[in-house]
Write a protein that holds these residues in place. Structure first.
Motif, short mmCIF file in Angstrom:
data_model
loop_
_atom_site.label_atom_id
_atom_site.label_comp_id
_atom_site.label_asym_id
_atom_site.label_seq_id
_atom_site.Cartn_x
_atom_site.Cartn_y
_atom_site.Cartn_z
N ASP A 1 0.83 -1.21 0.00
CA ASP A 1 0.00 0.00 0.00
C ASP A 1 0.87 1.26 0.00
OD1 ASP A 1 -2.34 -1.49 0.06
OD2 ASP A 1 -2.50 -1.42 2.26
N LEU A 2 1.88 1.27 0.87
CA LEU A 2 2.75 2.44 0.98
C LEU A 2 3.59 2.61 -0.29
CD1 LEU A 2 3.83 4.78 2.64
CD2 LEU A 2 5.40 3.19 3.78
N VAL A 3 4.11 1.53 -0.82
CA VAL A 3 4.91 1.60 -2.04
C VAL A 3 4.08 2.17 -3.19
CG1 VAL A 3 6.04 0.23 -3.83
CG2 VAL A 3 6.54 -0.21 -1.42
N LEU A 4 2.87 1.69 -3.38
CA LEU A 4 2.04 2.15 -4.49
C LEU A 4 1.64 3.61 -4.33
CD1 LEU A 4 -0.19 -0.99 -5.07
CD2 LEU A 4 1.67 -0.15 -6.51
N ARG A 5 1.36 4.02 -3.11
CA ARG A 5 1.03 5.42 -2.87
C ARG A 5 2.21 6.32 -3.21
NH1 ARG A 5 -1.97 9.62 -3.38
NH2 ARG A 5 -1.96 11.10 -1.65
N ARG A 6 3.40 5.92 -2.81
CA ARG A 6 4.59 6.71 -3.09
C ARG A 6 4.92 6.69 -4.59
NH1 ARG A 6 8.29 5.65 2.37
NH2 ARG A 6 7.17 7.23 3.62
N ALA A 7 4.65 5.59 -5.25
CA ALA A 7 4.87 5.52 -6.69
C ALA A 7 3.97 6.52 -7.42
CB ALA A 7 4.60 4.11 -7.20
N GLU A 8 2.71 6.58 -7.05
CA GLU A 8 1.79 7.53 -7.67
C GLU A 8 2.25 8.97 -7.43
OE1 GLU A 8 -2.46 5.12 -7.43
OE2 GLU A 8 -1.79 6.27 -5.69
N GLN A 9 2.68 9.26 -6.21
CA GLN A 9 3.13 10.61 -5.89
C GLN A 9 4.39 10.97 -6.68
OE1 GLN A 9 3.40 9.96 -1.65
NE2 GLN A 9 1.47 11.03 -1.24
N ALA A 10 5.33 10.03 -6.76
CA ALA A 10 6.57 10.29 -7.49
C ALA A 10 6.30 10.59 -8.96
CB ALA A 10 7.52 9.10 -7.35
N ALA A 11 5.41 9.83 -9.57
CA ALA A 11 5.07 10.06 -10.98
C ALA A 11 4.42 11.42 -11.16
CB ALA A 11 4.15 8.95 -11.48
N ALA A 12 3.52 11.79 -10.26
CA ALA A 12 2.82 13.07 -10.37
C ALA A 12 3.77 14.25 -10.18
CB ALA A 12 1.68 13.13 -9.36
N ILE A 13 4.77 14.09 -9.33
CA ILE A 13 5.69 15.18 -9.01
C ILE A 13 6.74 15.37 -10.10
CG2 ILE A 13 7.56 15.78 -7.38
CD1 ILE A 13 5.69 14.63 -5.17
N GLY A 14 7.03 14.32 -10.88
CA GLY A 14 8.01 14.46 -11.95
C GLY A 14 9.35 13.81 -11.67
N MET A 15 9.36 12.85 -10.76
CA MET A 15 10.59 12.08 -10.54
C MET A 15 10.88 11.22 -11.76
SD MET A 15 11.78 12.74 -7.39
CE MET A 15 12.58 11.28 -6.68
N ASP A 16 12.11 10.75 -11.86
CA ASP A 16 12.51 9.92 -13.01
C ASP A 16 12.31 8.44 -12.77
OD1 ASP A 16 13.70 12.06 -14.75
OD2 ASP A 16 14.91 12.32 -12.94
N GLY A 17 12.35 8.03 -11.52
CA GLY A 17 12.23 6.61 -11.25
C GLY A 17 12.04 6.33 -9.78
N LEU A 18 12.02 5.05 -9.48
CA LEU A 18 11.81 4.59 -8.10
C LEU A 18 12.81 3.51 -7.74
CD1 LEU A 18 7.94 3.98 -7.99
CD2 LEU A 18 9.17 5.89 -6.92
N ILE A 19 13.16 3.47 -6.47
CA ILE A 19 13.84 2.32 -5.89
C ILE A 19 12.75 1.52 -5.18
CG2 ILE A 19 15.57 1.52 -4.26
CD1 ILE A 19 16.84 3.04 -6.49
N PRO B 1 11.97 -6.04 -5.69
CA PRO B 1 11.45 -6.81 -6.82
C PRO B 1 10.01 -7.27 -6.62
CG PRO B 1 13.65 -7.58 -6.20
CD PRO B 1 13.20 -6.63 -5.14
N GLN B 2 9.61 -7.44 -5.36
CA GLN B 2 8.28 -7.96 -5.07
C GLN B 2 7.17 -6.96 -5.37
OE1 GLN B 2 8.20 -9.63 -1.13
NE2 GLN B 2 10.04 -10.85 -1.47
N GLU B 3 7.52 -5.67 -5.50
CA GLU B 3 6.49 -4.67 -5.79
C GLU B 3 6.50 -4.20 -7.24
OE1 GLU B 3 8.42 -3.38 -2.60
OE2 GLU B 3 7.22 -5.01 -1.78
N VAL B 4 7.46 -4.65 -8.04
CA VAL B 4 7.61 -4.14 -9.39
C VAL B 4 6.35 -4.34 -10.23
CG1 VAL B 4 8.82 -4.47 -11.58
CG2 VAL B 4 10.12 -4.30 -9.45
N ALA B 5 5.82 -5.54 -10.26
CA ALA B 5 4.66 -5.82 -11.10
C ALA B 5 3.46 -4.96 -10.70
CB ALA B 5 4.29 -7.30 -11.03
N ALA B 6 3.24 -4.78 -9.40
CA ALA B 6 2.11 -3.97 -8.94
C ALA B 6 2.29 -2.51 -9.33
CB ALA B 6 1.95 -4.11 -7.42
N ILE B 7 3.53 -2.01 -9.26
CA ILE B 7 3.79 -0.63 -9.66
C ILE B 7 3.54 -0.46 -11.16
CG2 ILE B 7 5.58 1.14 -9.93
CD1 ILE B 7 6.83 0.07 -7.34
#
Length: 236
Positions: A139-157, A160-166
């Motif tokens: 839940d936390l990873v996906l929320r931060r992924a959405e925020q990072a994309a909206a803000i204009g970051m280039d990528g995420l760390i 491997p277990q969350e990659v497919a869900a992201i």
């Protein structure tokens, strides 16, 4: 660079989690042309390793300076400006919205690529609960992924277990860089959310960060080449 155009070699990042700059340079020499991207983290940076950033860049290597920045916006912004001036290719910011916004604004037109750290791969649900977070890791990873994309970051760390869900949530909006990579038979160590190179690539990871399985190997060059071969087979 899109992941489809990357070679298997370009997908592998070697973490120089080594105690001295001299030992790190010897490791770089041993690895030779097998590796094109190196990660310099806190251990090496705080042991006098920052000048190695420029030496690696001058030698044609890409450098991932893994400082995991988190502070007030002014401090994060000035740190990003200084890192960009060093010729670094990647750096990390903990994926809190305020810190990410400051980093993106400070980076400007520099070639520096900003990676948001979602949840450290040494943490699991119990660790998050102990730290006061509600919900589970995904839940936390996906929320931060959405925020990072909206803000204009280039990528995420991310692990491997969350990659497919992201990928399912935000598509290819961000480059996904995964630590916690352990080839078959390697010890997990302190990584709680780890995977093999094959599993990570097939889940949708763009680049893999590997440290101990290579730098602690009897033949680091051969260990790196083996992982590159596994990546190539997984990309297929």
């Amino acid at each position: 660079m899109g992941s489809a155009s990357m070679t298997a070699r370009e997908r592998l990042i070697i973490g120089l989690d080594i105690g001295t700059p001299e030992a790190a340079e010897r490791m770089v020499e041993r690895l030779g042309e097998a590796v094109s991207i190196y990660k310099i983290g806190m251990q090496l940076a705080f042991s006098g390793g920052l000048p190695l950033v420029r030496r690696l860049a001058t030698a044609g290597k890409d450098v991932f300076l893994d400082m995991k920045l988190l502070d007030i916006p002014n401090t994060v912004g000035h740190a990003v400006e200084a890192i960009a001036a060093m010729g670094v290719t990647y750096t990390t910011i903990h994926a809190y919205p305020q810190a990410m916004r400051a980093a993106v604004a400070a980076r400007g037109d520099a070639r520096l690529r900003l990676l948001g750290v979602t949840v450290l791969t040494s943490l699991d649900a119990g660790d998050l609960a102990e730290a006061g977070y509600a919900g589970d890791v995904s839940d936390l990873v996906l929320r931060r992924a959405e925020q990072a994309a909206a803000i204009g970051m280039d990528g995420l760390i991310c692990s491997p277990q969350e990659v497919a869900a992201i990928r399912a949530r935000i598509g290819n909006a961000l480059e996904l860089v995964t630590p916690g990579i352990r080839p078959s038979g390697a010890a997990a160590g302190d990584q709680k959310r780890a995977a093999t190179p094959t599993a990570a690539i097939r889940a949708g990871a763009d680049r893999l960060v590997v440290a101990r399985p290579v730098i602690s190997a009897a033949d680091p060059h051969a260990a790196a080449r083996s992982i590159i071969a596994e990546i190539a087979a997984a990309v297929g």
